[in-house]
Scaffold this motif. Structure first.
Motif, PDB file in Angstrom:
ATOM      1  N   GLU A  39       0.849  -1.198   0.000  1.00 54.48           N
ATOM      2  CA  GLU A  39       0.000   0.000   0.000  1.00 54.48           C
ATOM      3  C   GLU A  39       0.882   1.244   0.000  1.00 54.48           C
ATOM      4  O   GLU A  39       1.915   1.289   0.666  1.00 54.48           O
ATOM      5  CB  GLU A  39      -0.904   0.008   1.238  1.00 54.48           C
ATOM      6  CG  GLU A  39      -1.984   1.069   1.212  1.00 54.48           C
ATOM      7  CD  GLU A  39      -2.942   0.949   2.388  1.00 54.48           C
ATOM      8  OE1 GLU A  39      -3.973   1.654   2.372  1.00 54.48           O
ATOM      9  OE2 GLU A  39      -2.669   0.170   3.321  1.00 54.48           O
ATOM     10  N   ASP A  69       1.649   5.147   0.999  1.00 52.88           N
ATOM     11  CA  ASP A  69       1.353   6.004   2.142  1.00 52.88           C
ATOM     12  C   ASP A  69       2.062   7.339   1.958  1.00 52.88           C
ATOM     13  O   ASP A  69       3.019   7.666   2.682  1.00 52.88           O
ATOM     14  CB  ASP A  69       1.815   5.326   3.436  1.00 52.88           C
ATOM     15  CG  ASP A  69       1.342   6.071   4.680  1.00 52.88           C
ATOM     16  OD1 ASP A  69       0.445   6.930   4.547  1.00 52.88           O
ATOM     17  OD2 ASP A  69       1.875   5.805   5.771  1.00 52.88           O
ATOM     18  N   SER A  94       6.020   7.416   1.533  1.00 53.42           N
ATOM     19  CA  SER A  94       6.370   6.159   2.204  1.00 53.42           C
ATOM     20  C   SER A  94       5.401   5.102   1.691  1.00 53.42           C
ATOM     21  O   SER A  94       4.407   5.429   1.036  1.00 53.42           O
ATOM     22  CB  SER A  94       6.295   6.299   3.730  1.00 53.42           C
ATOM     23  OG  SER A  94       4.953   6.409   4.159  1.00 53.42           O
ATOM     24  N   GLU A  95       5.672   3.848   2.012  1.00 55.96           N
ATOM     25  CA  GLU A  95       4.817   2.767   1.539  1.00 55.96           C
ATOM     26  C   GLU A  95       5.109   1.519   2.352  1.00 55.96           C
ATOM     27  O   GLU A  95       6.127   1.429   3.060  1.00 55.96           O
ATOM     28  CB  GLU A  95       5.026   2.506   0.045  1.00 55.96           C
ATOM     29  CG  GLU A  95       6.451   2.215  -0.343  1.00 55.96           C
ATOM     30  CD  GLU A  95       6.684   2.233  -1.859  1.00 55.96           C
ATOM     31  OE1 GLU A  95       5.868   2.808  -2.587  1.00 55.96           O
ATOM     32  OE2 GLU A  95       7.709   1.665  -2.292  1.00 55.96           O
ATOM     33  N   ASP A  96       4.218   0.572   2.260  1.00 52.81           N
ATOM     34  CA  ASP A  96       4.375  -0.695   2.972  1.00 52.81           C
ATOM     35  C   ASP A  96       5.063  -1.692   2.054  1.00 52.81           C
ATOM     36  O   ASP A  96       4.453  -2.211   1.106  1.00 52.81           O
ATOM     37  CB  ASP A  96       3.022  -1.232   3.416  1.00 52.81           C
ATOM     38  CG  ASP A  96       2.341  -0.321   4.432  1.00 52.81           C
ATOM     39  OD1 ASP A  96       3.071   0.443   5.096  1.00 52.81           O
ATOM     40  OD2 ASP A  96       1.104  -0.370   4.548  1.00 52.81           O
TER      41      ASP A  96
END
Length: 634
Positions: free
Chosen positions: A517, A519, A538-540
């Motif tokens: 996902e 972010d 940012s990201e997962d």
């Protein structure tokens, strides 16, 4: 460009010359001052259409004959423009259908420049007729060294035109691209929002609409717009190639912008030309300009290019037009030469008394000979002439390359994305700057380039990624290369359709990870990493073989490294702060043996190498901090 170089003994030096703005007494002084300044090339006739064809079909070239003859006698070669950048007012009066229309229906009128619809067959007919007359008259003129078609294509009508002529042309272009309306519907995902077309004639250019417009339609419109402007250029080039086959042809590109697909354009140009206008008030201007020059050098696989325009000092079109301080014009010029320019040319030779650009600086200011600017112009002319070996010397290939693609730029920065702050220029410059600061050369290459000569490949925000390009990057790493890929890459195909199977699907195996996902960060927000701060994004990230080199404060991977085949793939899930990114790129280039151009250079000093036709290596060294520039030879 053998004939172009054959008329010059050193780097081309001069600029746009507009003698039609002045009388005979000024022309006599021009000859004297050009000799004093060391001018050996003048670009003539950029905006002279109304002067040579004051009424339709009645051509008056006698005034131009005299100026070209005078320049030839003075030993000044001529880059002769086709004059088609700004049609005379009579064209709009006789053919108002040639005027461009904005997406909201507003028609643009004469009184400025570039007031023409690129798809208009009427405009092209008149333009080609003028070029025929010019080419026949001056084909064998002793001053003619180079043809200059149009001027700054896409500068003011970068989004093309939305009139009915353009709409019909867009439909024709789409038929050629897709063949059937069913194929277009599939590519454009028209099942969304009930946009399915039953016939190409139902399609319009992406005009003003109630909400978000179809992103694939907008992307194709950008491709179409670039192609239509290119068709205008090619219509004129066909005449010049037929009547003057030995005279090279160019046109000047505006400062790096998402207007034209320049890799596509460069294939049709004998030499790339560029207009450079860094802002003296910008702290980042020096690096940004270096990156732009690296792009220009990459358009024709490292061939020398022409600096067609720069300002001796201030421009006129910013809200606040700062002057260049003492010595800055010289350093800007040497920077261009270091990065591959075969010319140092200016807009313009003599500052205009009237018109919209009367406060744009010139080689000869309003104050004439007794000015700081003209004194620096003369000093620079003598300095450039002292290094004749630089003319035609090919820039040495770098060990690092950055991947660049205009359709990706167009797709990346459309509406309705996770963040409007992800900008391709910002991402590319962020990766390029650590190499530049270390005086490491970096080529800029298209997505279909041969990556194998490079030890390090930088891949910023390659959002719109074809399966073929993904395969080639993967094979490059598997064969031993090192790639650095930044976030929001490998998200869609060339039609802006999301790759399924987890982001970034075409690069998952290569990078050894999956993004679950996105972010993106709030405006101005920073995010804490284990040893630095990140911004914008940012990201997962879910690791699938890669190792986390740096994590976000909550433990999510932020920078990863993955061994793939004989090579290595790095991934950045945020934009690290500048010192961290410099440390990371220093580490990566050390591991890949990508070194500075010259060893032992002090901080702030830059060097780039050009190789002469007889194999000599000339190192152009410049330093904006100390104000020095020199040429060293092995």
């Amino acid at each position: 460009m053998p004939r172009f170089h054959g008329k010059l003994s050193s780097l081309a030096y001069g600029g746009d010359y507009n003698p039609e703005q002045w009388g005979p007494e000024v022309h006599a002084e021009d000859s004297e001052l050009m000799r004093e300044a060391g001018v050996n090339l003048a670009t003539v006739g950029i905006f002279s259409w109304a002067r040579v064809e004051p009424v339709p079909g009645e051509f008056h070239f006698e005034w131009l004959d005299g100026h070209l003859d005078r320049l030839a006698r003075d030993g000044v070669a001529v880059c002769l423009a086709t004059m088609t950048a700004s049609p005379p007012p009579w064209l709009a009066r006789l053919h108002p259908e040639t005027l461009p229309v904005l997406e909201d229906g507003t028609r643009l009128y004469p009184g400025s420049r570039q007031h023409w619809c690129p798809s208009s067959p009427v405009f092209r007919t008149y333009a080609v007729r003028l070029v025929e007359q010019l080419a026949k008259r001056y084909a064998h003129h002793p001053a003619l060294a180079l043809w200059h078609i149009g001027n700054e294509y896409g500068c003011h009508i970068s989004r093309h035109c939305h009139c009915e002529v353009s709409t019909d042309a867009f439909r024709t272009w789409l038929r050629g691209r897709y063949g059937t309306v069913e194929a277009l519907n599939e590519a454009w995902s028209t099942t969304f929002w009930s946009q399915q077309y039953a016939d190409f004639d139902e399609i319009h250019t992406p005009r003003t609409a109630p909400s978000f417009r179809n992103p694939a339609q907008q992307l194709d419109y950008r491709r179409f717009s670039s192609d239509e402007l290119l068709a205008c250029y090619l219509a004129e080039k066909e005449v010049l190639d037929r009547l003057t086959p030995d005279v090279p042809v160019t046109t000047n590109f505006v400062p790096l912008a998402p207007t034209l697909d320049l890799f596509r354009w460069a294939r049709e140009m004998d030499v790339v030309s560029y207009d450079s206008y860094p802002d003296p008030h910008s702290a980042d201007a020096v690096h940004e300009t270096a990156f732009h020059y690296d792009v220009m050098r990459g358009l024709k696989d490292g061939d020398p290019w022409l600096l067609m325009e720069q300002a001796p000092s201030a421009v006129n079109w910013r809200r606040r037009n700062g002057r260049k301080p003492v010595g800055r014009m010289r350093l800007d010029s040497w920077q261009a030469v270091a990065h591959g320019a075969d010319s140092v040319l200016f807009f313009q030779w003599r500052a205009s008394r009237g018109g919209a650009e009367k406060f744009h600086s010139a080689m000869v200011p309003h104050g004439g000979r007794a000015t700081r600017i003209f004194g620096e112009v003369c000093e620079l002319g003598a300095e450039l002439a002292a290094y004749p070996g630089l003319l035609g010397a090919r820039p040495e290939r770098a060990s690092a390359a950055l991947v660049w693609d205009w359709p990706n730029w167009w797709a990346l920065e459309q509406e309705a994305h996770p963040s409007a702050d992800v900008r391709l220029l910002d991402g590319a410059r962020a990766l390029h700057k650590p190499l530049y600061d270390a005086s490491v050369a970096c080529d800029v290459v298209p997505v279909d380039a041969d990556f194998s000569p490079y030890k390090l490949l930088l891949v910023p925000h390659l959002y719109a990624l074809t399966a073929e390009t993904a395969r080639r990057i993967t094979e490059y790493v598997a064969s031993g290369g090192t790639a650095v890929v930044t976030y929001f890459s490998g998200i869609t195909d060339e039609h802006d359709r999301v790759w399924l199977g987890g982001y970034p699907a075409p690069l998952r195996d290569l990078l050894g990870l999956r993004v679950d996902e996105f972010d993106p960060l709030r405006e101005g927000e920073h995010i804490q990493l284990s040893d630095c701060q990140g911004s914008l994004w940012s990201e997962d990230v879910i690791l699938e073989g890669a190792a986390a080199v740096t994590t976000f404060s909550d433990g999510r991977p932020a920078i990863t490294r993955h061994t793939y085949g004989r090579g290595t793939a790095w991934y950045l899930a945020t934009t690290p702060d500048a010192p961290t990114l410099r440390t990371l790129l220093d580490r990566i280039r050390t591991e890949t043996e990508v070194h500075p151009v010259l060893p032992g250079l002090p901080p702030g000093q830059q060097a780039r190498t050009r190789v002469t036709t007889d194999g000599a290596r000339l190192h152009v060294v410049y330093d904006y901090e100390t104000g020095t520039a020199e040429v060293r030879q092995d």
